[in-house]
Design a protein around this motif. Structure first.
Motif, PDB file in Angstrom:
ATOM      1  N   ASN A 194       0.827  -1.203   0.000  1.00 21.82           N
ATOM      2  CA  ASN A 194       0.000   0.000   0.000  1.00 21.82           C
ATOM      3  C   ASN A 194       0.864   1.257   0.000  1.00 21.82           C
ATOM      4  O   ASN A 194       0.515   2.265  -0.626  1.00 21.82           O
ATOM      5  CB  ASN A 194      -0.935   0.001   1.201  1.00 21.82           C
ATOM      6  CG  ASN A 194      -1.995  -1.074   1.103  1.00 21.82           C
ATOM      7  OD1 ASN A 194      -2.336  -1.530   0.004  1.00 21.82           O
ATOM      8  ND2 ASN A 194      -2.526  -1.512   2.240  1.00 21.82           N
ATOM      9  N   ALA A 195       1.989   1.201   0.701  1.00 18.16           N
ATOM     10  CA  ALA A 195       2.915   2.333   0.686  1.00 18.16           C
ATOM     11  C   ALA A 195       3.433   2.569  -0.724  1.00 18.16           C
ATOM     12  O   ALA A 195       3.553   3.715  -1.174  1.00 18.16           O
ATOM     13  CB  ALA A 195       4.080   2.074   1.643  1.00 18.16           C
ATOM     14  N   TYR A 196       3.717   1.485  -1.437  1.00 18.28           N
ATOM     15  CA  TYR A 196       4.206   1.611  -2.810  1.00 18.28           C
ATOM     16  C   TYR A 196       3.137   2.200  -3.727  1.00 18.28           C
ATOM     17  O   TYR A 196       3.419   3.055  -4.567  1.00 18.28           O
ATOM     18  CB  TYR A 196       4.636   0.237  -3.318  1.00 18.28           C
ATOM     19  CG  TYR A 196       5.261   0.282  -4.693  1.00 18.28           C
ATOM     20  CD1 TYR A 196       6.623   0.504  -4.844  1.00 18.28           C
ATOM     21  CD2 TYR A 196       4.489   0.116  -5.846  1.00 18.28           C
ATOM     22  CE1 TYR A 196       7.200   0.566  -6.112  1.00 18.28           C
ATOM     23  CE2 TYR A 196       5.057   0.176  -7.104  1.00 18.28           C
ATOM     24  CZ  TYR A 196       6.411   0.406  -7.224  1.00 18.28           C
ATOM     25  OH  TYR A 196       6.978   0.482  -8.476  1.00 18.28           O
ATOM     26  N   THR A 197       1.906   1.761  -3.562  1.00 17.11           N
ATOM     27  CA  THR A 197       0.836   2.146  -4.475  1.00 17.11           C
ATOM     28  C   THR A 197       0.251   3.514  -4.172  1.00 17.11           C
ATOM     29  O   THR A 197      -0.057   4.283  -5.089  1.00 17.11           O
ATOM     30  CB  THR A 197      -0.285   1.098  -4.442  1.00 17.11           C
ATOM     31  OG1 THR A 197       0.264  -0.188  -4.737  1.00 17.11           O
ATOM     32  CG2 THR A 197      -1.375   1.410  -5.457  1.00 17.11           C
ATOM     33  N   TYR A 198       0.084   3.831  -2.883  1.00 16.41           N
ATOM     34  CA  TYR A 198      -0.650   5.044  -2.503  1.00 16.41           C
ATOM     35  C   TYR A 198       0.227   6.134  -1.898  1.00 16.41           C
ATOM     36  O   TYR A 198      -0.276   7.169  -1.475  1.00 16.41           O
ATOM     37  CB  TYR A 198      -1.768   4.680  -1.516  1.00 16.41           C
ATOM     38  CG  TYR A 198      -2.732   3.672  -2.085  1.00 16.41           C
ATOM     39  CD1 TYR A 198      -3.685   4.047  -3.036  1.00 16.41           C
ATOM     40  CD2 TYR A 198      -2.680   2.334  -1.693  1.00 16.41           C
ATOM     41  CE1 TYR A 198      -4.557   3.113  -3.574  1.00 16.41           C
ATOM     42  CE2 TYR A 198      -3.554   1.394  -2.238  1.00 16.41           C
ATOM     43  CZ  TYR A 198      -4.490   1.792  -3.171  1.00 16.41           C
ATOM     44  OH  TYR A 198      -5.353   0.867  -3.721  1.00 16.41           O
ATOM     45  N   GLY A 199       1.538   5.898  -1.853  1.00 14.41           N
ATOM     46  CA  GLY A 199       2.430   6.875  -1.229  1.00 14.41           C
ATOM     47  C   GLY A 199       2.418   8.213  -1.943  1.00 14.41           C
ATOM     48  O   GLY A 199       2.416   8.285  -3.172  1.00 14.41           O
ATOM     49  N   ILE A 200       2.420   9.283  -1.149  1.00 11.09           N
ATOM     50  CA  ILE A 200       2.353  10.647  -1.658  1.00 11.09           C
ATOM     51  C   ILE A 200       3.516  11.469  -1.099  1.00 11.09           C
ATOM     52  O   ILE A 200       3.828  11.391   0.093  1.00 11.09           O
ATOM     53  CB  ILE A 200       1.022  11.321  -1.227  1.00 11.09           C
ATOM     54  CG1 ILE A 200      -0.155  10.709  -1.982  1.00 11.09           C
ATOM     55  CG2 ILE A 200       1.048  12.813  -1.448  1.00 11.09           C
ATOM     56  CD1 ILE A 200      -0.255  11.102  -3.425  1.00 11.09           C
ATOM     57  N   ASP A 201       4.142  12.245  -1.961  1.00 19.04           N
ATOM     58  CA  ASP A 201       5.140  13.206  -1.514  1.00 19.04           C
ATOM     59  C   ASP A 201       4.421  14.513  -1.210  1.00 19.04           C
ATOM     60  O   ASP A 201       4.099  15.276  -2.117  1.00 19.04           O
ATOM     61  CB  ASP A 201       6.191  13.419  -2.606  1.00 19.04           C
ATOM     62  CG  ASP A 201       7.123  14.585  -2.304  1.00 19.04           C
ATOM     63  OD1 ASP A 201       7.643  15.180  -3.275  1.00 19.04           O
ATOM     64  OD2 ASP A 201       7.309  14.919  -1.121  1.00 19.04           O
ATOM     65  N   ALA A 202       4.159  14.770   0.057  1.00 18.36           N
ATOM     66  CA  ALA A 202       3.478  16.000   0.459  1.00 18.36           C
ATOM     67  C   ALA A 202       4.441  17.063   0.957  1.00 18.36           C
ATOM     68  O   ALA A 202       4.092  18.234   1.036  1.00 18.36           O
ATOM     69  CB  ALA A 202       2.456  15.691   1.557  1.00 18.36           C
ATOM     70  N   SER A 203       5.649  16.661   1.283  1.00 20.18           N
ATOM     71  CA  SER A 203       6.620  17.621   1.802  1.00 20.18           C
ATOM     72  C   SER A 203       7.350  18.352   0.675  1.00 20.18           C
ATOM     73  O   SER A 203       7.994  19.378   0.906  1.00 20.18           O
ATOM     74  CB  SER A 203       7.647  16.908   2.692  1.00 20.18           C
ATOM     75  OG  SER A 203       8.395  15.970   1.931  1.00 20.18           O
ATOM     76  N   GLY A 204       7.264  17.817  -0.525  1.00 26.01           N
ATOM     77  CA  GLY A 204       7.883  18.457  -1.669  1.00 26.01           C
ATOM     78  C   GLY A 204       9.367  18.201  -1.832  1.00 26.01           C
ATOM     79  O   GLY A 204      10.032  18.917  -2.582  1.00 26.01           O
ATOM     80  N   ASP A 205       9.879  17.155  -1.169  1.00 29.92           N
ATOM     81  CA  ASP A 205      11.319  16.884  -1.278  1.00 29.92           C
ATOM     82  C   ASP A 205      11.639  15.870  -2.379  1.00 29.92           C
ATOM     83  O   ASP A 205      12.778  15.439  -2.524  1.00 29.92           O
ATOM     84  CB  ASP A 205      11.890  16.425   0.056  1.00 29.92           C
ATOM     85  CG  ASP A 205      11.321  15.090   0.526  1.00 29.92           C
ATOM     86  OD1 ASP A 205      10.439  14.525  -0.158  1.00 29.92           O
ATOM     87  OD2 ASP A 205      11.744  14.614   1.604  1.00 29.92           O
TER      88      ASP A 205
END
Length: 267
Positions: A194-205
Motif C-alpha cells: 500500500n505504501a508503494y501504491t498510494y504513497g504521496i510526496d506532500a513535503s515536496g522533497d
C-alpha cells in the motif's frame, strides 16, 4: 503542504497473485526460509524487483517475533468498549484535538485535497503509533517476507513482500528500516504494498517517506480517497464512508473505534 505528488507507479498491480509464488513453498518454521527466499527471488525478479530489492531479500531473516505476534492478536476479539479502553481512546481524542488545533492549515489542506476529515486521519494516527511515538522495532523486509513465507496467509502477504522489495529499489526504505511486527511502516503503519501504491510526496522533497508526518498523513488520505471515500459524506456505521474505513483494517472493533474517535475529534 503545497505539493501532493504520487511517486508510485499508478495502477501498480500485484498480479503476481500467487500463481508465480507457487515455486516458493510455504513453511511453518524457520527451517525452510532460506530455500524459500531463493525460490521467491525468481518470482520477485519476474515481478520487476531490481538488484537492491533482491539484495534486501537475500539478507532478510526469519522473524520469530513476527510469527508470535501474528498468532496472538487478542485485542481484536475484545468488545468495542474494552478495545477502546485498552487502546486509550480518550487520550487519542484529546491529543487529536490538540494536534488539529495546533496546525489547522495542514489538516484543512488535506481535507480540501482528498476530502477526508482531520478526525479520521488523527484517529488512525493515534491508534497506529500514538501519533508517531512508536513506529516499530522490527525490520520491515524480514517481517513481511516471513509472513509471505508462512503458510497461514501467504496469498495476502506475498504482494506486500514484493511491494517492500520495490520500496527498497526506489530508496524509500532500506533492508534495515524498522516498522511493526507485520511489516507495517511509518506514522500510520502502511503495509508495504500500500505504501508503494498510494504513497504521496506532500513535503515536496521529491520522495515518499512514510516516516515524515506530511507524507504519511497525505498518503493515508490518498489511500482512503482511492478506496472510494466520498467527500462530505458521513463515516459512521451505516453511512457512506464507513465501508472505506473497512479497507484500512479488517477488524470490526478497529473500524468502529476509528469512526467514533474521528467524530469526537472533529466535534
Amino acid at each position: 503542504m503545497s505539493v501532493f505528488r504520487t511517486l508510485s507507479a499508478t495502477g501498480f498491480i500485484f498480479a503476481l497473485t500467487v500463481a508465480t509464488a507457487t515455486a516458493a513453498p510455504c513453511g511453518n518454521n524457520a527451517n525452510g526460509f532460506e530455500s524459500w527466499k531463493a525460490a521467491f527471488a525468481k518470482d520477485a525478479k519476474a515481478a520487476g524487483v531490481g538488484q537492491r530489492g533482491l539484495q534486501a531479500l537475500a539478507s532478510a531473516r526469519y522473524s520469530t517475533s513476527t510469527i508470535q505476534a501474528d498468532r496472538n492478536q487478542r485485542s481484536f476479539k475484545y468488545s468495542l468498549s474494552k478495545f477502546m479502553a485498552v487502546r486509550g481512546a480518550d487520550t487519542i481524542v484529546a491529543q487529536g484535538r490538540k494536534r488539529k488545533a495546533g496546525n489547522p492549515g495542514f489538516y484543512q489542506s488535506l481535507e480540501k485535497h482528498f476530502g477526508v476529515p482531520a478526525g479520521v486521519l488523527l484517529a488512525i494516527h493515534g491508534m497506529e503509533t500514538g501519533f508517531g511515538g512508536f513506529m516499530g522495532d522490527t525490520p520491515v523486509v524480514s517481517a513481511i517476507t516471513t509472513l509471505a513465507y508462512d503458510c497461514r496467509r501467504p496469498q495476502f502477504f506475498t504482494p506486500h513482500a514484493i511491494g517492500a522489495l520495490k520500496l527498497v529499489d526506489r530508496g524509500t526504505i532500506t533492508a534495515n528500516t524498522r516498522g511493526a511486527k507485520h511489516g507495517e511502516l511509518g506514522h500510520t503503519q502502511f503495509l508495504p504494498g500500500n505504501a508503494y501504491t498510494y504513497g504521496i510526496d506532500a513535503s515536496g522533497d521529491g520522495r515518499v517517506d512514510l516516516y515524515n508526518l506530511a507524507d504519511a498523513l497525505a498518503s493515508t488520505a490518498n489511500f482512503l480517497r482511492k478506496k472510494g471515500w466520498k467527500p462530505g459524506r458521513g463515516y459512521q456505521e451505516g453511512q457512506t464512508n464507513f465501508r472505506v474505513i473497512k479497507e484500512w483494517n479488517a477488524a470490526s472493533v478497529y473500524q468502529q473505534a476509528i469512526a467514533i474517535m474521528g467524530a469526537r475529534i472533529d466535534g
